[in-house]
Design a protein around this motif. Sequence first.
Motif, PDB file in Angstrom:
ATOM      1  N   ASP A 254       1.075  -1.289   0.119  1.00  0.00           N
ATOM      2  CA  ASP A 254       0.045  -0.047  -0.175  1.00  0.00           C
ATOM      3  C   ASP A 254       0.751   1.446  -0.089  1.00  0.00           C
ATOM      4  O   ASP A 254       2.074   1.345  -0.045  1.00  0.00           O
ATOM      5  N   SER A 255       0.470   2.493   0.156  1.00  0.00           N
ATOM      6  CA  SER A 255       1.087   3.721  -0.225  1.00  0.00           C
ATOM      7  C   SER A 255       1.948   3.883   1.075  1.00  0.00           C
ATOM      8  O   SER A 255       2.749   4.608   0.917  1.00  0.00           O
ATOM      9  N   SER A 256       1.754   3.312   2.146  1.00  0.00           N
ATOM     10  CA  SER A 256       2.683   3.512   3.200  1.00  0.00           C
ATOM     11  C   SER A 256       3.592   2.897   3.260  1.00  0.00           C
ATOM     12  O   SER A 256       4.820   2.798   3.911  1.00  0.00           O
ATOM     13  N   GLY A 257       3.942   1.741   2.485  1.00  0.00           N
ATOM     14  CA  GLY A 257       5.259   0.729   2.165  1.00  0.00           C
ATOM     15  C   GLY A 257       5.060  -0.440   3.325  1.00  0.00           C
ATOM     16  O   GLY A 257       5.851  -1.264   3.199  1.00  0.00           O
ATOM     17  N   ILE A 258       3.744  -0.433   3.857  1.00  0.00           N
ATOM     18  CA  ILE A 258       3.522  -1.719   4.535  1.00  0.00           C
ATOM     19  C   ILE A 258       2.955  -2.893   3.694  1.00  0.00           C
ATOM     20  O   ILE A 258       2.092  -2.474   2.853  1.00  0.00           O
ATOM     21  N   PRO A 259       3.418  -3.849   3.686  1.00  0.00           N
ATOM     22  CA  PRO A 259       2.827  -5.062   2.669  1.00  0.00           C
ATOM     23  C   PRO A 259       1.386  -5.118   2.998  1.00  0.00           C
ATOM     24  O   PRO A 259       1.071  -5.104   4.374  1.00  0.00           O
ATOM     25  N   SER A 260       0.467  -5.404   2.037  1.00  0.00           N
ATOM     26  CA  SER A 260      -0.910  -5.637   2.457  1.00  0.00           C
ATOM     27  C   SER A 260      -1.050  -7.138   2.828  1.00  0.00           C
ATOM     28  O   SER A 260      -2.276  -7.425   3.144  1.00  0.00           O
ATOM     29  N   ASN A 261      -0.315  -7.955   2.840  1.00  0.00           N
ATOM     30  CA  ASN A 261      -0.516  -9.339   3.395  1.00  0.00           C
ATOM     31  C   ASN A 261      -0.461  -9.246   4.918  1.00  0.00           C
ATOM     32  O   ASN A 261       0.486  -8.863   5.416  1.00  0.00           O
ATOM     33  N   THR A 262      -1.496  -9.737   5.611  1.00  0.00           N
ATOM     34  CA  THR A 262      -1.718  -9.527   7.048  1.00  0.00           C
ATOM     35  C   THR A 262      -1.560 -10.970   7.737  1.00  0.00           C
ATOM     36  O   THR A 262      -2.014 -11.080   8.764  1.00  0.00           O
ATOM     37  N   SER A 263      -1.004 -11.938   6.952  1.00  0.00           N
ATOM     38  CA  SER A 263      -0.875 -13.303   7.613  1.00  0.00           C
ATOM     39  C   SER A 263       0.360 -13.272   8.562  1.00  0.00           C
ATOM     40  O   SER A 263       0.366 -14.199   9.496  1.00  0.00           O
ATOM     41  N   GLU A 264       1.316 -12.314   8.499  1.00  0.00           N
ATOM     42  CA  GLU A 264       2.363 -12.308   9.433  1.00  0.00           C
ATOM     43  C   GLU A 264       2.442 -11.033   9.809  1.00  0.00           C
ATOM     44  O   GLU A 264       2.026  -9.882   9.193  1.00  0.00           O
TER      45      GLU A 264
END
Length: 205
Positions: free
Chosen positions: A48-58
């Motif tokens: 996403d735009s913040s640089g945080i991966p969109s994967n929420t499994s980890e």
Amino acid sequence: MRKKILSCLIMSILCGCLFGCSGNSSTDAAKEPDEHVDSSAADTSEDDSSGIPSNTSEPFVGRADLDSETSEFFYGTWKVDKLLGFANSYNDASEYPTGQKIIGDEIIINEDFFSSKGLKNYSDYQYELKNSLYEITIICYNEDDFYRNFKMDLPDINMDDEIKGIEVSDSSTGFGIPVSFLDVNNDRLILVLEATAFELARVTE
């Protein structure tokens, strides 16, 4: 005789056309799954735009700026409301089992100014930063990941909660301070001193 020769030629031409068409169709069909797989692989790598991966499994572990929703929730004046608990490992500065004497004290968190001078009984926690920098250093997407990373069993942390760890530092020096926060769903703010957690209550926006 000529009729037989013409018949054979016509059959040969028809067979050639049929095999040619079926060969092209199978080639096109074989390409489609590969193109589909490549598209899916590209989707999984997007951030996403913040640089945080969109994967929420980890859990996310790193450094990222506050997003707009977190900033809107985080900024303001907060009062220390109550003791929530301790991490599994704590030191003398945690003042177990009562926690530090800061109930009722206030902390100011603005975009470019931070003050914990209101923690009047503890000079070690008193900071005033005119170039304050706030960074998300971890995001846990459920209760289990939160416990694994923080070793804290706090009340009212639920299985589907999203908990952001927020650290504060002086942007002009890069030095962090020993005062950090946990943002629960942009709905609750928790102060962490040493290994002690306190619920904060908003005083002003």
